[in-house]
Motif scaffolding. Structure first.
Motif, mmCIF file in Angstrom:
data_model
loop_
_atom_site.group_PDB
_atom_site.id
_atom_site.type_symbol
_atom_site.label_atom_id
_atom_site.label_comp_id
_atom_site.label_asym_id
_atom_site.label_seq_id
_atom_site.Cartn_x
_atom_site.Cartn_y
_atom_site.Cartn_z
ATOM 1 N N ASN A 437 20.322 -10.389 20.910
ATOM 2 C CA ASN A 437 21.137 -9.230 21.280
ATOM 3 C C ASN A 437 22.566 -9.308 20.747
ATOM 4 O O ASN A 437 23.189 -8.277 20.486
ATOM 5 C CB ASN A 437 21.123 -9.040 22.793
ATOM 6 C CG ASN A 437 19.779 -8.504 23.279
ATOM 7 O OD1 ASN A 437 19.138 -7.721 22.579
ATOM 8 N ND2 ASN A 437 19.346 -8.941 24.455
ATOM 9 N N LEU A 438 23.090 -10.510 20.562
ATOM 10 C CA LEU A 438 24.389 -10.625 19.893
ATOM 11 C C LEU A 438 24.324 -10.020 18.490
ATOM 12 O O LEU A 438 25.227 -9.285 18.068
ATOM 13 C CB LEU A 438 24.808 -12.093 19.792
ATOM 14 C CG LEU A 438 25.487 -12.727 21.001
ATOM 15 C CD1 LEU A 438 25.666 -14.225 20.782
ATOM 16 C CD2 LEU A 438 26.841 -12.076 21.271
ATOM 17 N N VAL A 439 23.242 -10.315 17.807
ATOM 18 C CA VAL A 439 23.078 -9.813 16.445
ATOM 19 C C VAL A 439 22.825 -8.307 16.457
ATOM 20 O O VAL A 439 23.379 -7.556 15.650
ATOM 21 C CB VAL A 439 21.940 -10.571 15.728
ATOM 22 C CG1 VAL A 439 21.692 -10.009 14.335
ATOM 23 C CG2 VAL A 439 22.271 -12.065 15.637
ATOM 24 N N ARG A 440 22.000 -7.855 17.370
ATOM 25 C CA ARG A 440 21.702 -6.422 17.466
ATOM 26 C C ARG A 440 22.936 -5.613 17.861
ATOM 27 O O ARG A 440 23.216 -4.550 17.289
ATOM 28 C CB ARG A 440 20.582 -6.182 18.496
ATOM 29 C CG ARG A 440 19.197 -6.587 18.016
ATOM 30 C CD ARG A 440 18.169 -6.407 19.129
ATOM 31 N NE ARG A 440 18.083 -5.014 19.584
ATOM 32 C CZ ARG A 440 17.360 -4.060 18.997
ATOM 33 N NH1 ARG A 440 16.653 -4.339 17.900
ATOM 34 N NH2 ARG A 440 17.326 -2.830 19.495
ATOM 35 N N ASN A 441 23.665 -6.094 18.842
ATOM 36 C CA ASN A 441 24.814 -5.333 19.344
ATOM 37 C C ASN A 441 25.899 -5.183 18.285
ATOM 38 O O ASN A 441 26.627 -4.179 18.271
ATOM 39 C CB ASN A 441 25.391 -5.994 20.589
ATOM 40 C CG ASN A 441 24.451 -5.979 21.789
ATOM 41 O OD1 ASN A 441 24.657 -6.719 22.754
ATOM 42 N ND2 ASN A 441 23.391 -5.165 21.745
ATOM 43 N N ARG A 442 26.011 -6.148 17.380
ATOM 44 C CA ARG A 442 26.995 -6.056 16.315
ATOM 45 C C ARG A 442 26.764 -4.815 15.454
ATOM 46 O O ARG A 442 27.706 -4.214 14.949
ATOM 47 C CB ARG A 442 26.967 -7.326 15.459
ATOM 48 C CG ARG A 442 28.141 -7.434 14.467
ATOM 49 C CD ARG A 442 27.724 -7.191 13.034
ATOM 50 N NE ARG A 442 26.785 -8.162 12.532
ATOM 51 C CZ ARG A 442 27.123 -9.275 11.875
ATOM 52 N NH1 ARG A 442 28.375 -9.566 11.649
ATOM 53 N NH2 ARG A 442 26.179 -10.075 11.431
ATOM 54 N N VAL A 443 25.488 -4.421 15.296
ATOM 55 C CA VAL A 443 25.178 -3.230 14.490
ATOM 56 C C VAL A 443 24.827 -2.037 15.376
ATOM 57 O O VAL A 443 24.126 -1.111 14.962
ATOM 58 C CB VAL A 443 24.043 -3.523 13.478
ATOM 59 C CG1 VAL A 443 24.522 -4.484 12.408
ATOM 60 C CG2 VAL A 443 22.796 -4.061 14.171
ATOM 61 N N LYS A 444 25.335 -2.074 16.623
ATOM 62 C CA LYS A 444 25.244 -0.941 17.561
ATOM 63 C C LYS A 444 23.811 -0.607 17.964
ATOM 64 O O LYS A 444 23.493 0.537 18.282
ATOM 65 C CB LYS A 444 25.909 0.312 16.973
ATOM 66 C CG LYS A 444 27.297 0.104 16.395
ATOM 67 C CD LYS A 444 28.271 -0.482 17.397
ATOM 68 C CE LYS A 444 29.663 -0.664 16.793
ATOM 69 N NZ LYS A 444 30.584 -1.406 17.684
ATOM 70 N N LEU A 445 22.947 -1.616 17.967
ATOM 71 C CA LEU A 445 21.597 -1.444 18.506
ATOM 72 C C LEU A 445 21.576 -1.925 19.949
ATOM 73 O O LEU A 445 22.254 -2.892 20.303
ATOM 74 C CB LEU A 445 20.578 -2.230 17.678
ATOM 75 C CG LEU A 445 20.337 -1.739 16.246
ATOM 76 C CD1 LEU A 445 19.376 -2.676 15.525
ATOM 77 C CD2 LEU A 445 19.798 -0.313 16.226
ATOM 78 N N ALA A 446 20.775 -1.259 20.768
ATOM 79 C CA ALA A 446 20.715 -1.588 22.190
ATOM 80 C C ALA A 446 20.080 -2.955 22.407
ATOM 81 O O ALA A 446 19.248 -3.413 21.613
ATOM 82 C CB ALA A 446 19.913 -0.524 22.932
ATOM 83 N N SER A 447 20.469 -3.611 23.481
ATOM 84 C CA SER A 447 19.868 -4.896 23.842
ATOM 85 C C SER A 447 18.407 -4.698 24.214
ATOM 86 O O SER A 447 17.994 -3.634 24.682
ATOM 87 C CB SER A 447 20.619 -5.513 25.027
ATOM 88 O OG SER A 447 21.954 -5.803 24.686
ATOM 89 N N ILE A 448 17.611 -5.729 23.982
ATOM 90 C CA ILE A 448 16.197 -5.721 24.379
ATOM 91 C C ILE A 448 15.919 -6.965 25.211
ATOM 92 O O ILE A 448 16.647 -7.958 25.137
ATOM 93 C CB ILE A 448 15.255 -5.652 23.161
ATOM 94 C CG1 ILE A 448 15.568 -6.772 22.154
ATOM 95 C CG2 ILE A 448 15.349 -4.282 22.488
ATOM 96 C CD1 ILE A 448 14.654 -6.779 20.938
ATOM 97 N N SER A 449 14.858 -6.902 26.003
ATOM 98 C CA SER A 449 14.519 -8.005 26.913
ATOM 99 C C SER A 449 13.174 -8.599 26.557
ATOM 100 O O SER A 449 12.312 -7.930 25.963
ATOM 101 C CB SER A 449 14.483 -7.494 28.362
ATOM 102 O OG SER A 449 15.723 -6.953 28.739
#
Length: 511
Positions: A437-449
């Motif tokens: 999620n750190l990597v995803r959030n950097r490109v404005k993608l929502a967190s996943i579980s």
């Protein structure tokens, strides 16, 4: 079994169609009659020579980059060169085996190994003049040796990823009778050798980010930890029970827990001038025009050698500009575009995929996010690689003849460390959510579980898409998905490019 042979260069000096290797003197070939080995202030010179050899048209050399990249489903050659097309289509016939490009890649990569061995021999001569009670100089010598051994190991790592079983060349044997008689080591042994080398490097390299190293941009302890983790990941393959995942987890934990690295906030600018040697950088090849309109310039391949320029050969066939232009090779595939669009991955799409004009018409055009005008082209290419795109607005005045001259080539990044850490955790039954999620959030993608292994691999694909070091192909190979996803791939036959025919002709042990 490791097979060490003489470091003499002539083993690999074979003529090849477009290679300029024979025109270049091997760097680090020091002249003992002109060097004062008692002058320890000169001790870094052979080390800096290895950096030059690696960066000057070798690791980022256009043909080597093309060969590594074109084996994925993200990049197509963008030309009708028979050898590159055959490699892209996973042919293993004489077209590939006799292709000048793979021989050039072999020669260039082993040039780094041989240059490193020469540098290590020079460092030994300096070392003999260090007083026994000079702990600081002894430590400095070990650090310099580690920097050189890192690059030697990285070259072996990439050679083996490309060609499979290959010789491991060290300085342990100087017997001329070994000349031209190198035997191959297995892929497993090469990767184990890399891990062993990295253990020495980790113990002796500087504990710093590369951008905070004494020699800014030099390899450090964390660069070695990442290479060790990558070699261990290859050895683990798709076996979640492999103890090598413990190695991956330990190495990446050390990098993360150091607190020295962070993701660059702007993914698009990460690959451009603002992202040069940022806090995400773990290994970059450094080039510069020093921000000056005239004077010295450091560019891959050297001034006047456009084809050595990492950025030029990936530039679009652009009739509207003599600046943002090139032969339009290394073209992102429609499959890569569709993959990013299917994920609504807009920032990575904007970064990796840049657009040409319409339908092969040179009179049509598009604009990049930075406002550069890009024409259509007779080859009907829709895209060019945005990660190698360097905006006109960031170029130094009067330096436009050297496209990308003031930019570095990114090789290892902290984002990949986070994803490697997450994969090791997921394979060990732990959660990799935080790192993904750190990597995803950097490109404005929502967190996943509850991130699954396939979600992690998709995230790696998206984060590293259209980069140049073979990670996409290697991920498909090590997870046993290549035969399903890559047209023309045959398991056990297409895993590696054949060793060049020219090399086998000199040394039958390579067959």
């Amino acid at each position: 079994m490791k097979n060490y042979i003489s470091i003499l260069l002539v083993i690999f000096l074979l003529s090849s169609g477009c290679s300029k290797f024979l025109d270049r003197p091997l760097e680090n070939q020091a002249q003992a009659t002109t060097i004062n080995y008692t002058d320890l202030s000169l001790m870094y010179q052979p080390v800096s020579g290895v950096y030059r050899t690696a960066a000057s048209g070798t690791f980022a050399k256009w043909i080597s980059v093309a060969i590594r990249s074109e084996r994925s489903d993200d990049i197509a050659p963008g030309n009708d060169d028979a050898g590159q097309v055959a490699i892209h289509n996973f042919q293993s016939d004489v077209t590939v085996k006799s292709y000048w490009g793979i021989n050039d890649m072999w020669i260039s990569m082993y040039a780094v190994v041989l240059g490193a061995n020469s540098a290590l021999a020079e460092l030994e001569k300096f070392g003999k003049n260090i007083p026994a009670n000079d702990a600081a100089k002894t430590k400095q010598l070990a650090q310099y040796q580690a920097e050189v051994r890192f690059y030697r190991a990285l070259a072996h790592f990439w050679i083996s990823r490309t060609f499979g079983a290959v010789p491991i060349l060290g300085i342990e044997s100087n017997d001329p009778t070994n000349l031209g008689a190198a035997s191959k080591s297995s892929v497993e042994d090469v990767k184990k050798h890399v891990i062993s080398e990295m253990d020495f490097c980790i113990a002796n390299l500087e504990d710093a980010r590369p951008n905070a190293a004494t020699h800014i941009g030099a390899v450090t302890k964390y660069t070695a930890l990442m290479l060790k983790a990558k070699a261990a990941m290859d050895l683990a393959g798709n076996n979640s029970g492999s103890t090598y995942w413990d190695v991956v987890l330990d190495c990446t934990n050390q990098i993360i827990n150091s607190g020295q690295f962070s993701l660059f906030s702007d993914y698009y600018q990460l690959f451009k001038k603002p992202g040069k040697l940022c806090d995400e950088a773990i290994l970059e090849l450094q080039y510069s025009d020093f921000g000056k309109s005239t004077g010295d310039i450091v560019i891959s391949g050297g001034p006047g050698e456009e084809w050595g320029n990492f950025f030029f050969f990936q530039g679009p066939e652009n009739t509207f500009s003599t600046v943002i232009t090139g032969p339009g090779w290394m073209v992102p595939t429609q499959k890569a575009v569709d993959f990013l669009k299917s994920r609504n991955d807009s920032i990575r799409l904007k970064t990796a995929i840049q657009y040409c004009g319409i339908d092969g018409n040179p009179d049509t055009f598009s604009f990049t996010p930075d406002g550069d005008k890009i024409s259509g082209n007779a080859s009907r290419k829709k895209y060019f690689n945005g990660k190698a795109y360097y905006p006109r607005s960031q170029m130094t005045d009067s330096r436009v003849d050297y496209y990308g001259a003031n930019n570095n080539v990114r090789i290892m990044r902290y984002a990949e460390v986070l994803l490697m850490n997450a994969e090791a955790k997921i394979r060990k039954g732990q959660s990799g959510d935080a790192q993904v999620n750190l990597v995803r959030n950097r490109v404005k993608l929502a967190s996943i579980s509850n991130v699954t292994l396939q979600q992690l691999l998709d995230e790696r694909h998206a984060e590293l898409i259209c980069e140049w070091w073979g990670e996409r192909f290697n991920d498909l190979l090590r997870t046993d998905q290549a035969a399903t996803i890559l047209p023309g791939f045959v398991k056990g036959q297409s895993d590696y490019i054949p060793i060049p025919q020219a090399q086998e002709d000199v040394n039958p042990r390579l067959k």
